[in-house]
Design a protein around this motif. Sequence first.
Motif, PDB file in Angstrom:
ATOM      1  N   GLU A   1       0.802  -1.228   0.000  1.00  0.00           N
ATOM      2  CA  GLU A   1       0.000   0.000   0.000  1.00  0.00           C
ATOM      3  C   GLU A   1       0.830   1.271   0.000  1.00  0.00           C
ATOM      4  N   ASP A   2       2.146   1.135   0.034  1.00  0.00           N
ATOM      5  CA  ASP A   2       3.015   2.302  -0.130  1.00  0.00           C
ATOM      6  C   ASP A   2       4.405   1.815  -0.523  1.00  0.00           C
ATOM      7  N   GLY A   3       5.285   2.762  -0.807  1.00  0.00           N
ATOM      8  CA  GLY A   3       6.612   2.414  -1.265  1.00  0.00           C
ATOM      9  C   GLY A   3       7.454   1.663  -0.249  1.00  0.00           C
TER      10      GLY A   3
ATOM     11  N   TRP B 242       2.234   6.584  -8.266  1.00  0.00           N
ATOM     12  CA  TRP B 242       3.206   7.652  -7.996  1.00  0.00           C
ATOM     13  C   TRP B 242       2.935   8.287  -6.631  1.00  0.00           C
ATOM     14  N   ASN B 243       1.694   8.709  -6.414  1.00  0.00           N
ATOM     15  CA  ASN B 243       1.342   9.471  -5.211  1.00  0.00           C
ATOM     16  C   ASN B 243       0.884   8.545  -4.089  1.00  0.00           C
TER      17      ASN B 243
ATOM     18  N   GLU C 259      10.388   7.687  -5.725  1.00  0.00           N
ATOM     19  CA  GLU C 259      11.415   7.192  -4.814  1.00  0.00           C
ATOM     20  C   GLU C 259      11.603   5.681  -4.936  1.00  0.00           C
ATOM     21  N   VAL C 260      10.505   4.977  -5.175  1.00  0.00           N
ATOM     22  CA  VAL C 260      10.592   3.524  -5.359  1.00  0.00           C
ATOM     23  C   VAL C 260      11.389   3.190  -6.615  1.00  0.00           C
ATOM     24  N   VAL C 261      11.082   3.871  -7.725  1.00  0.00           N
ATOM     25  CA  VAL C 261      11.823   3.631  -8.961  1.00  0.00           C
ATOM     26  C   VAL C 261      13.318   3.858  -8.735  1.00  0.00           C
ATOM     27  N   GLU C 262      13.649   4.946  -8.081  1.00  0.00           N
ATOM     28  CA  GLU C 262      15.058   5.255  -7.810  1.00  0.00           C
ATOM     29  C   GLU C 262      15.707   4.159  -6.956  1.00  0.00           C
ATOM     30  N   ALA C 263      15.010   3.697  -5.928  1.00  0.00           N
ATOM     31  CA  ALA C 263      15.552   2.661  -5.043  1.00  0.00           C
ATOM     32  C   ALA C 263      15.720   1.329  -5.777  1.00  0.00           C
TER      33      ALA C 263
END
Length: 130
Positions: free
Chosen positions: A38-40, A59-60, A68-72
Amino acid sequence: MNVLIVDDSKIVRRVLSNTVTRYFKAPEWKELNLFEAEDGLEAMEQMKKEKVDIMLLDWNMPNMNGEEVVEAVRANKEWNKTRIVMATTEGSKSNVLKMIKKGANGYMVKPFQEDNIFKTLTTITARMPK
């Protein structure tokens, strides 16, 4: 096929889960395992536990957003084969380009249509083993 659906809306997760299940019922796919977050932050915990082939990502979200997830994910060598599809209301051309540059492999804008989800999954899975 391991698919992680990440969205803070339970309804959106259910819609995507049902649609993904229908898509992967085709005979050429051996197995489907669905996971949800349910969240990053929860998504990152799932990534540590399971090998994720495809992530459908909002995204939101609170705590850790999709960007931030994509970056991680892209910063972690163990996860570099995970296909990331943004599934979001953020549909402006600049947002799409931004996320593709950061490492997203696909983009779907809410509200979703089943045929668009199927087309996106077909594109994303084209070079994946079945």
